[in-house]
Design an enzyme around this catalytic site. Sequence first.
Site, PDB file in Angstrom:
ATOM      1  N   HIS A 262     -16.341  12.357  56.369  1.00 26.31           N
ATOM      2  CA  HIS A 262     -17.769  12.021  56.302  1.00 26.31           C
ATOM      3  C   HIS A 262     -18.066  10.771  55.501  1.00 26.31           C
ATOM      4  CE1 HIS A 262     -19.322  15.953  57.862  1.00 26.31           C
ATOM      5  NE2 HIS A 262     -18.166  16.380  57.375  1.00 26.31           N
TER       6      HIS A 262
ATOM      7  N   LYS B 261     -33.849  11.383  51.789  1.00 21.87           N
ATOM      8  CA  LYS B 261     -32.398  11.498  51.750  1.00 21.87           C
ATOM      9  C   LYS B 261     -31.985  11.549  50.285  1.00 21.87           C
ATOM     10  CE  LYS B 261     -32.491   7.604  54.143  1.00 21.87           C
ATOM     11  NZ  LYS B 261     -31.686   7.990  55.298  1.00 21.87           N
ATOM     12  N   ARG B 262     -30.718  11.893  50.001  1.00 27.85           N
ATOM     13  CA  ARG B 262     -30.269  11.823  48.615  1.00 27.85           C
ATOM     14  C   ARG B 262     -30.469  10.410  48.072  1.00 27.85           C
ATOM     15  NH1 ARG B 262     -27.536  16.312  46.255  1.00 27.85           N
ATOM     16  NH2 ARG B 262     -27.159  14.899  44.538  1.00 27.85           N
TER      17      ARG B 262
ATOM     18  N   LYS C  26     -27.879   3.821  49.986  1.00 28.74           N
ATOM     19  CA  LYS C  26     -28.996   4.149  50.889  1.00 28.74           C
ATOM     20  C   LYS C  26     -30.205   3.251  50.637  1.00 28.74           C
ATOM     21  CE  LYS C  26     -27.584   9.058  51.168  1.00 28.74           C
ATOM     22  NZ  LYS C  26     -27.321   9.340  52.602  1.00 28.74           N
TER      23      LYS C  26
ATOM     24  N   THR D  78     -28.317  11.910  59.516  1.00 28.71           N
ATOM     25  CA  THR D  78     -28.829  12.899  60.459  1.00 28.71           C
ATOM     26  C   THR D  78     -30.348  12.967  60.354  1.00 28.71           C
ATOM     27  OG1 THR D  78     -28.238  14.548  58.786  1.00 28.71           O
ATOM     28  CG2 THR D  78     -26.786  14.348  60.696  1.00 28.71           C
TER      29      THR D  78
ATOM     30  N   LYS E  40     -33.544  13.379  63.177  1.00 28.45           N
ATOM     31  CA  LYS E  40     -34.670  14.323  63.067  1.00 28.45           C
ATOM     32  C   LYS E  40     -36.000  13.582  63.157  1.00 28.45           C
ATOM     33  CE  LYS E  40     -31.717  17.008  60.042  1.00 28.45           C
ATOM     34  NZ  LYS E  40     -31.287  17.196  58.631  1.00 28.45           N
TER      35      LYS E  40
END
Length: 822
Positions: A364, A555-556, A561, A663, A667
């Site tokens: 991952h 998200k985290r 990110k 992911t 969504k």
Amino acid sequence: KATKTQPSPVIDKAAFKAAVIKHLHCTLGTDENKANNHAWWKATCAAIQEQVLEGLRKTQKSHYLNDTRAVHYFSAEFLMGRLLSNNLQNFGLFDVASGALKELGVEISDILEEEPDMALGNGGLGRLAACFIDSLATMELPAIGYGIHYEHGLFRQEIKSGAQIERPDSWRDYGNPWEICRPESIQEVSLYGYVETKYGDNGRVLKEWHPGSIVKGVPWDIPVVGYEGKTVNVLRLWQSEASDYFNWDVFNAGGYVDAQRENVSAETISKVLYPNDETEAGKELRLIQQYFFCSCSLKDIIRRYKRAHGDDWSRFADQVVIQLNDTHPAISIPELMRILVDRAELGWDEAWGICTKVFAYTNHTLLPEALEKWPARMIEKILPRHLEIIYEINHRFMAEVDKKWPGDNAMKAKLSIIEEGNEKMVRMGHLSVIGSFAVNGVAEMHSRLVKSSLFPEFDELYPGKLTNVTNGITPRRWLKACNPALSKLIDKKIGEDWPRDLDKLQGLAKFASNKTFQKQFMKVKLENKELLAEEIRKSLDIEVDVNAIFDVQIKRLHEYKRQHLALLNIMALYRRILENPDYDMHPRVFVFGAKAAPGYKLAKDIIFAINKVADKINNDPRVNNKIKVAFLPNYRVSLAEKMIPAADVSEQISTAGKEASGTGNMKLALNGAVTIGTLDGANVEIAEEVGDDNIFIFGLTVEEVNELKANGYNPHDYYYKDPEIKAVLDWLETDYFTPGKPGALVSIKQSLLDNGDPYMVLADFRAYSDAQIAVDAAYRDKERWAEMAIINTAKMGKFTSDRSIRDYVERVWKLSPCKIES
Ligand code: 26Y
């Protein structure tokens, strides 16, 4: 025209109502007059659990009678969220239950809110496991999830004066109505101690592990209900307990008493989920957690296998496939070898032949800090026999490497399971690749990078072993359940079978430019925005305009990110408004949700900065409500279910090459949000599906990131060249956002300048900011925007987790569905 696929419910409203009342009386010891929402929730769960357990019994019987091959999904995390709405939905009983409760004077939406999230995971990897077991049950595949029954899941996040505070999560405090304890399947797990070498007859070397302590693993089963309710699989989670005989004598005899004092006690093993993702902490307890659940699970699988096949190991690999969710369960590989060689007394080659037909491994991440490595000394202390086995696996592997690259010692050092150095480390990724028959990345681009930069030599050595399975999400939870209004609109337009066959959504594309449908679609979006606006009001006391663009980043919190890239743009917009009160922009609400690992200082600083900037902007009349910033605390599955249906814009802005898949991107797009994103992870495939006109792609590509890095990236160039970047970064150093506390936000500037901006935020800033201006322009054309939103929903068929599971079944697991007999 609409087709009906929902079977008629197994239980009608009157019967459901009676069941709820029965449980209120007989399970909870209360009555209709005294019951509060919590009691109603529990009674409703108990009522549906009757159906669940009936399905579970039939499923287990069918699987047993058919002696099915099954997949065993090993994961240290399962981020399940709430189960009531999901289980009602999957049984087609949501309306039945809602009607029954209404007659009892209870609003179903109120009682759904009573359920604590089952947050036994950090983020993407844990939620993926939850979506996968949903799809497995829906597709009637024999499957079991194995994990840890953490007493405390991921911490609850509070925000105090802008800063994250962690509070313990107690999801089981008032009892969990879904789980079933199975004392009849308790396992024992050994730890510590030493290995004795013995010689059997015919000179065979026998190894005997004398453990220092033994703990019990108690299984708790959570039923996993497939859509339309035929198959009910289980998620089996192990809880640790002290065993009756904690074998101290062995230790005393060996004089290990002092060493033993530092050892972990039995009950702590399953106490708490480690809240770090993507950074390896190397903690002893974490390794013990991993071994604990893997050992329990393997023994459970073997017990079940032996019941059908006795001591005949020849069919084991035909019946059992084990998917390793990242390297967290990789210790399973030497554990199965130990059981086969030391316990079952198979020869090494036979045992290895079985192992390498049973395990498959999902990678991952490419981030070096997330690749697990354990000190050999630590493994030796906790699992002395496993270290020996790892060395033996490696010894034989090195011979293979020598055959392929004769005499190439650099290659051996590079590929070895053991990293030599100051402290010898065991590379769990290498162990996983060597011990598995298949290895997959989680999006096309990620899998390409796994082959080309993470494991290129393994790809050469084992052609075909490395492959791709693009991630997916379950449309049952992430559209049907979380967005009922849109679901009903879709049902009316294209029929009701899209939750099983998400490609059917394609049927919406032909209405994308239909004015009436656009109006209906955007009306639903507006209603969802109103619901979220209410949530924002309740939770933060911020008023937001529902006609504003709802721009969502959930998200985290991680540097890669790049929530701070979004923040810099917000500050730039604010500054443009201050400099020019007529600055032309459509009102926008920036909504964030993110937890930071408690030990990740800069991530927490970014949360603090977002909140401080939010305070200032939200209360500055000069902004004239053009910008609002809302950081919703305690982001979790149940909050995601409220945010996602309300999003207009989906932020997917990681540095290219860093986000394996993502992911949340799937969504949000499924619910009609338009992505602003980099060419990273699954964004690439989303762009392929929706087409370049229906997504806002910006920024450096992987190749450009690498090239810039190779040529010596210097963030100062951007700082000095772009006055807006300079102004915004300098602003962070003042006390403008933190009155009386100058420098409170300076760590962000430092990381972007002094620390070299490892994720190239400044390099991508201008492109991002321009892309946001393009988003703004696009939104003002109401019809064009509606068309884009509809196309996003219509084109998400590929990203159902049913498709991911189909890929695994065909490429990796080779499973067949099993019909459930009633
Ligand atoms: C080693 C330990 C500290 C650790 C614990 C948790 C390391 C990593 C993790 C979690 C990783 C994770 O959630 N990765 C995400 O997996 C998703 C599902 O494949 C991807 O969509 C996402 O890009 C990736 O970051």
